[in-house]
Design a protein around this motif. Structure first.
Motif, PDB file in Angstrom:
ATOM      1  N   LYS A 186       0.833  -1.191   0.000  1.00 39.00           N
ATOM      2  CA  LYS A 186       0.000   0.000   0.000  1.00 39.00           C
ATOM      3  C   LYS A 186       0.873   1.248   0.000  1.00 39.00           C
ATOM      4  O   LYS A 186       1.798   1.377   0.805  1.00 39.00           O
ATOM      5  CB  LYS A 186      -0.931   0.007   1.217  1.00 39.00           C
ATOM      6  CG  LYS A 186      -1.882   1.211   1.219  1.00 39.00           C
ATOM      7  CD  LYS A 186      -2.874   1.155   2.361  1.00 39.00           C
ATOM      8  CE  LYS A 186      -3.801   2.375   2.333  1.00 39.00           C
ATOM      9  NZ  LYS A 186      -4.813   2.346   3.417  1.00 39.00           N
ATOM     10  N   MET A 187       0.554   2.181  -0.897  1.00 38.13           N
ATOM     11  CA  MET A 187       1.305   3.428  -1.028  1.00 38.13           C
ATOM     12  C   MET A 187       0.449   4.591  -0.528  1.00 38.13           C
ATOM     13  O   MET A 187      -0.730   4.699  -0.860  1.00 38.13           O
ATOM     14  CB  MET A 187       1.712   3.651  -2.478  1.00 38.13           C
ATOM     15  CG  MET A 187       2.464   2.476  -3.097  1.00 38.13           C
ATOM     16  SD  MET A 187       4.044   2.092  -2.278  1.00 38.13           S
ATOM     17  CE  MET A 187       5.063   3.412  -2.932  1.00 38.13           C
ATOM     18  N   TYR A 188       1.071   5.451   0.251  1.00 41.45           N
ATOM     19  CA  TYR A 188       0.354   6.583   0.851  1.00 41.45           C
ATOM     20  C   TYR A 188       0.664   7.900   0.141  1.00 41.45           C
ATOM     21  O   TYR A 188       0.092   8.932   0.477  1.00 41.45           O
ATOM     22  CB  TYR A 188       0.701   6.688   2.334  1.00 41.45           C
ATOM     23  CG  TYR A 188       0.156   5.544   3.138  1.00 41.45           C
ATOM     24  CD1 TYR A 188      -1.091   5.627   3.750  1.00 41.45           C
ATOM     25  CD2 TYR A 188       0.860   4.344   3.263  1.00 41.45           C
ATOM     26  CE1 TYR A 188      -1.612   4.565   4.482  1.00 41.45           C
ATOM     27  CE2 TYR A 188       0.356   3.275   3.989  1.00 41.45           C
ATOM     28  CZ  TYR A 188      -0.883   3.398   4.590  1.00 41.45           C
ATOM     29  OH  TYR A 188      -1.399   2.347   5.304  1.00 41.45           O
ATOM     30  N   GLN A 189       1.582   7.880  -0.804  1.00 36.46           N
ATOM     31  CA  GLN A 189       1.887   9.051  -1.629  1.00 36.46           C
ATOM     32  C   GLN A 189       1.778   8.645  -3.084  1.00 36.46           C
ATOM     33  O   GLN A 189       2.320   7.621  -3.492  1.00 36.46           O
ATOM     34  CB  GLN A 189       3.296   9.577  -1.339  1.00 36.46           C
ATOM     35  CG  GLN A 189       3.715  10.756  -2.207  1.00 36.46           C
ATOM     36  CD  GLN A 189       5.147  11.208  -1.940  1.00 36.46           C
ATOM     37  OE1 GLN A 189       5.727  10.856  -0.918  1.00 36.46           O
ATOM     38  NE2 GLN A 189       5.727  11.984  -2.838  1.00 36.46           N
ATOM     39  N   SER A 190       1.081   9.430  -3.878  1.00 33.96           N
ATOM     40  CA  SER A 190       0.845   9.035  -5.269  1.00 33.96           C
ATOM     41  C   SER A 190       1.400  10.017  -6.285  1.00 33.96           C
ATOM     42  O   SER A 190       1.435   9.703  -7.470  1.00 33.96           O
ATOM     43  CB  SER A 190      -0.662   8.876  -5.520  1.00 33.96           C
ATOM     44  OG  SER A 190      -1.343  10.090  -5.244  1.00 33.96           O
ATOM     45  N   GLY A 191       1.832  11.216  -5.846  1.00 34.94           N
ATOM     46  CA  GLY A 191       2.205  12.218  -6.825  1.00 34.94           C
ATOM     47  C   GLY A 191       3.537  12.890  -6.566  1.00 34.94           C
ATOM     48  O   GLY A 191       4.006  13.001  -5.433  1.00 34.94           O
TER      49      GLY A 191
END
Length: 771
Positions: A186-191
Motif C-alpha cells: 500500500k502506497m500513501y503518496q501518489s504524486g
C-alpha cells in the motif's frame, strides 16, 4: 524556450513525422508479431494471452486472411518458434517452447471483453476491471509518456476535480478512498510536484488493474476503487534498458540478468526543475503555488516577499527476482519517492530578516515475496512488507516572528498469505490471511506561543477471505463470489464484506454485467487548516478511533450492458454507492462548515456511458458520466441533505487517436460541469467578522473545458536499439478554468473572492532511447 517556440517545435515535429512516415520505404507484409496479433483477434474472435517478453522483437510476414484458425496457428508456430496453446474456443496462450515452468502455470486470465479499450494497451476484463499494459500503451491526448495515474483518468467515472494525481475522484469519492498498491504494497503518496506527475515510474511497472466495483476479496481498504500496479515478475534472460527526458524530469531503467536464475530491475527518475527553467515548469509552478504561503495571496504582500524557491523530486525502484527452483520463486522490492521544497521569506519591514521554509514528502516501501508452485493445480504466495510515509514542514511567519513545525507520519507493516487452487477448468478457489499494523502520528509545534502536540494512533487488523471463480462450459458466464472478514483489534469489531462479480454473454455481441461489494477502511485524510503544510500538501493521514473519526464503510452495486461487434464497443453502466463514516474535515470545506467537526455519509447515483469505434489506424471514443452526489451530516445544514463538494453532475470526453507506421497522434476534449460552491450572503452582519453564507453548495463554478493534443514518433535503428520523440500541449486553447473558489476578508474587512485556476497552456517535449 518561449511558449510560442515550444508550439512551433510541436508543429515541426508533427509535420516532419508525417513526412517521414510517408516517405519511409517499408514492407507492409513484414510486421511485428504484437501488431499482427491485434489484427487477428477481431478477425477470428479470439484472444491471445502472453508475457510481453515472449513476443518482443518477433517480426514475421503477415499471414493470409483466408487461413482457417488451425492453419493460422500452424503458420504462427512455424514462423515464430513459439507454442500457441488453445485453452478454449476464444482463448489462446502463447509461450516459449521448453519453458521449465510451463507445466506449473495453469492460471487462466479473465476473458477479455474488449481489447484496445480507448487506446492500445488498455483492455476490459469479464470481471469488470480495466487492465493497462504500459509496454503496449498507445497514446492519449496530452500525454507523451504512459503516466499511470493520468491514464486512468481517461476511464469513464474517474476524474480529478483539481487536475492532480493526488486527488483522483472515482465515482464521487475522495482520493484517500482509493487503495493504491505497488507490487502488493500500500502506497500513501501518489504524486510528484505535489500532484501534477504520477510518482510511479511506468517503464518497469508493466501491469495496472483498476477496479471501481465488485473487487476481489484479496483487497482490503479502498471503498471507492483499487489501483493495483505490478512490476514485471518473470525472468526473460535478456538485458533491456532505456533512458529519456522531458521538460520536467529525466529517467532511466534497466533489466539486468545476473545468472540463469536471477535478475535485477532498476529504475530512477529525477526532476530537472531545480537547475533548468522550462515553460512546463513555469505552468506547474503557478498551478501548485498559486494559493499557498509561498504565493502570499493572503499574507500582507506589501510586507513579505517569497523568493529563491528550490524544488526537486526523485523516485527510485528496485526489484530482485530469484528462481530458487522451477517451483520456487523469491521476489524483493524496494521503492522510495521524494518531493522537496525550500524557499525564503524576506520581511520588507526588517530586511535583515530572511527565513527559510521547507517541505519534505517521502514514501518508502520494501517487501519480499515467496511464490510456490506445488503442482499444476495449487499455488501459494507469502509476502511481508513495510510502507512508510513522512510529510514534514517548517513554516516561518516573519511578520509575527513565529515558527511552526508540522509532521505527519504513517508506518504500515503487513503480512499476506494467499493460496489458489484450480479445481478444474471451470472452477478456481482463492483463500488467504492478511495482517496489517498501521501507526499514524501527527506532530505540531509552535514557538510563539509555546505549544506542542503529538497524537499517535495504532491499529492492527486481521483478515481472512475466501473466493470462488466460475466459468461455464460454453464460456458465456463468468462469476466470482467471495467473502472477506476483517477483525480490528483496537475496537474488537468484526466486519464481513461480501463481494460479487457476474458477467453473462447473451450472444456474440451483447454482455450483461452485475457488480456489488461491501468494503471498509480505517485510514483517511483530513484537513485541519487550509494553510497546513504551507498550504501546498495540506491533507494529513489519520486513523479511525471509532468515536469522532469512525470506520468508513461502503456499499455499492452496478449493472451494465455492453455491445461489441466489428470493433464498435458501446457500454452503459448504472451504479449506486453509499459511503458512511466520513468526517467533515476529510471533505475540504471552505464555507460555513470549514471549522466544524462532524460525521456523516454520502450517496452517489449515476450512469457511465461509453462508445468506442476502432478502425485499422484510428480509434475514437465518446464517454459521458452523469451522477448525483449528496451529503448527509448529523449537525451540518440542520441534518438535511445537500450537494457533495465532488458533485460533478455531468462529465464528457471526446477523443481520438491515429497511428500509422511509427507515428502516433491524439486529440481530445474534456468538459464537465462546475463543482458546487457556496456564495456569501448578500447581507452581512457588520458586527460579525465571520462571513455569513448562503445555503451550502447551492451554486456552481463555471463549466470546465480543456483541449489536449500529443504526438510521438518512433525511430528504429536496429533490432535492439530504438528511440522516440514526442510533443504535447495540455490545455491547447489556454482556457482559464476555475477549479475552486472561496472567500476571505482583506485588511479592510471587505469580502474578497479567491479563484484557483487550472493549468494554463502547458507544452512538453520528450526524447527516449531504448536498447
Amino acid at each position: 524556450m518561449s511558449k510560442k517556440g515550444i508550439f512551433y517545435l510541436f508543429i515541426f515535429l508533427f509535420f516532419s513525422s508525417i513526412n517521414s512516415s510517408i516517405a519511409q520505404d517499408t514492407n507492409e507484409d513484414l510486421q511485428p508479431l504484437a501488431k499482427i496479433l491485434i489484427e487477428l483477434e477481431p478477425q477470428y474472435s479470439i484472444n491471445f494471452t502472453y508475457i510481453d517478453q515472449t513476443i518482443a522483437d518477433v517480426i514475421i510476414k503477415k499471414p493470409k486472411r483466408e487461413l482457417t484458425l488451425e492453419a493460422l496457428l500452424n503458420y504462427l508456430k512455424a514462423q515464430t518458434n513459439l507454442d500457441f496453446i488453445i485453452i478454449d474456443d476464444h482463448n489462446i496462450v502463447i509461450s516459449k517452447r521448453n519453458n521449465p515452468l510451463s507445466k506449473f502455470i495453469t492460471e487462466k486470465l479473465e476473458e477479455v471483453v474488449i481489447t484496445n479499450y480507448l487506446t492500445k494497451g488498455i483492455s476490459k476484463k469479464s470481471d469488470g476491471k480495466i487492465a493497462i499494459k504500459t509496454k503496449d500503451f498507445g497514446i492519449l491526448p496530452g500525454l507523451i509518456e504512459p503516466d499511470i495515474l493520468q491514464t486512468i483518468q481517461a476511464l469513464p467515472g474517474i476524474l480529478s476535480v483539481d487536475e492532480t494525481v493526488s486527488n483522483i475522484n472515482v465515482r464521487g469519492g475522495t482520493h484517500d478512498q482509493n487503495l493504491i498498491l505497488w507490487d502488493g504494497i500500500k502506497m500513501y503518496q501518489s504524486g510528484h510536484f505535489f500532484g501534477l506527475v504520477s510518482a510511479f515510474n511506468p517503464y518497469l511497472t508493466t501491469d495496472i488493474n483498476v477496479s471501481k466495483n465488485g473487487t476481489s476479496v484479496i483487497y482490503g481498504d479502498g471503498v471507492s476503487s483499487v489501483i493495483d500496479m505490478q512490476q514485471s515478475n518473470s525472468l526473460d534472460q535478456d538485458f533491456k534498458a532505456g533512458a529519456g527526458f522531458n521538460l520536467i524530469h529525466a529517467d532511466g531503467f534497466a533489466k539486468v540478468p545476473l545468472t540463469q536464475k536471477a535478475e535485477i530491475q532498476l529504475s530512477a527518475r529525477r526532476s530537472v526543475t531545480d537547475f533548468i527553467f522550462t515553460p512546463t515548469y513555469d505552468q506547474y509552478l503557478q498551478r501548485v503555488f498559486q494559493d499557498s504561503d509561498f504565493s502570499n495571496s493572503q499574507q500582507n504582500p506589501t510586507s513579505v516577499v517569497s523568493n529563491n524557491e528550490r524544488f526537486y523530486f526523485y523516485d527510485v525502484a528496485t526489484k530482485l527476482l530469484y528462481d530458487v527452483t522451477d517451483q520456487d520463486q523469491i521476489r524483493f522490492n524496494f521503492s522510495t519517492i521524494n518531493n522537496s521544497l525550500t524557499y525564503d521569506q524576506l520581511s520588507l519591514v526588517n530586511e535583515d530578516e530572511s527565513l527559510t521554509n521547507t517541505l519534505e514528502q517521502n514514501n518508502f516501501a520494501a517487501g519480499v515475496q515467496y511464490l510456490k508452485y506445488w503442482n499444476n493445480k495449487l499455488t501459494t504466495t507469502a509476502q511481508v512488507y513495510v510502507s512508510n510515509y513522512d510529510l514534514k514542514a517548517t513554516n516561518f511567519d516573519v511578520i509575527n516572528s513565529q515558527r511552526q513545525n508540522q509532521e505527519n507520519e504513517v508506518s504500515d507493516f503487513g503480512i499476506k498469505i494467499n493460496a489458489i487452487n484450480h479445481v478444474d477448468d471451470h472452477l478456481k478457489l482463492h483463500g488467504g490471511y492478511q495482517f496489517s499494523e498501521v501507526i499514524i502520528s501527527n506532530f505540531e509545534e509552535l514557538d510563539v506561543p509555546d505549544f506542542t502536540s503529538l497524537v499517535k494512533e495504532v491499529n492492527r487488523t486481521h483478515s481472512i477471505y475466501g473466493e470462488a471463480e466460475f466459468t461455464s462450459a460454453n464460456k458465456n458466464t463468468y462469476a466470482r463470489i467471495g467473502l472477506r472478514a476483517n477483525y480490528i483489534e483496537q475496537f474488537s469489531e468484526l466486519f464481513t464484506e461480501p463481494r460479487l462479480s457476474v458477467s453473462h454473454k447473451l450472444n456474440n455481441n451483447f454482455r450483461l454485467e452485475f457488480l456489488a461489494e461491501f468494503k471498509s477502511q480505517t485510514t483517511s485524510q483530513i484537513i485541519d487548516l487550509q494553510n497546513d503544510f504551507l498550504g501546498i500538501e495540506k491533507r494529513r493521514w489519520i486513523l479511525s478511533n471509532n468515536e469522532d473519526i469512525p470506520i468508513i464503510k461502503s456499499t455499492q452495486g452496478a449493472f451494465g450492458i455492453h455491445y461489441n461487434k466489428n470493433q464498435l464497443f458501446i457500454s452503459a453502466e448504472a451504479f449506486i454507492k453509499d459511503v458512511e463514516g466520513i468526517t467533515s474535515r476529510s471533505q475540504g470545506f471552505q464555507n460555513q462548515f470549514q471549522f466544524i467537526n462532524d460525521t456523516g455519509k454520502y450517496q452517489v447515483k449515476g450512469v457511465d456511458f461509453l462508445i468506442n469505434k476502432q478502425f485499422e489506424t484510428f480509434s475514437t471514443w465518446l464517454s459521458y458520466s452523469y451522477s448525483n452526489n449528496d451529503y448527509t451530516f448529523q449537525n451540518l445544514n440542520d441534518g438535511n441533505t445537500f450537494r457533495n463538494n465532488l458533485d460533478i453532475r455531468h462529465a464528457l470526453t471526446f477523443a481520438g487517436t491515429y497511428v500509422v507506421n511509427n507515428l502516433k497522434l491524439a486529440l481530445g476534449f474534456n468538459w464537465h460541469s462546475g463543482k458546487p460552491t457556496t456564495l456569501p450572503s448578500e447581507i452581512q452582519n457588520t458586527a460579525n467578522s465571520n462571513i455569513e453564507y448562503q445555503s451550502p453548495n447551492s451554486n456552481n463554478l463555471s463549466n470546465y473545458f480543456r483541449t489536449d493534443i500529443s504526438a510521438t514518433y518512433k525511430l528504429k535503428f536496429s533490432k535492439k536499439l530504438d528511440a522516440s520523440i514526442g510533443a504535447s500541449i495540455w490545455n491547447l486553447l489556454d482556457r482559464k478554468n476555475v477549479i475552486n473558489t472561496y472567500f476571505a476578508r482583506d485588511e479592510n474587512d471587505d469580502i474578497v473572492t479567491i479563484d484557483n485556476l487550472s493549468l494554463g497552456i502547458t507544452p512538453n517535449v520528450s526524447f527516449r532511447v531504448r536498447f
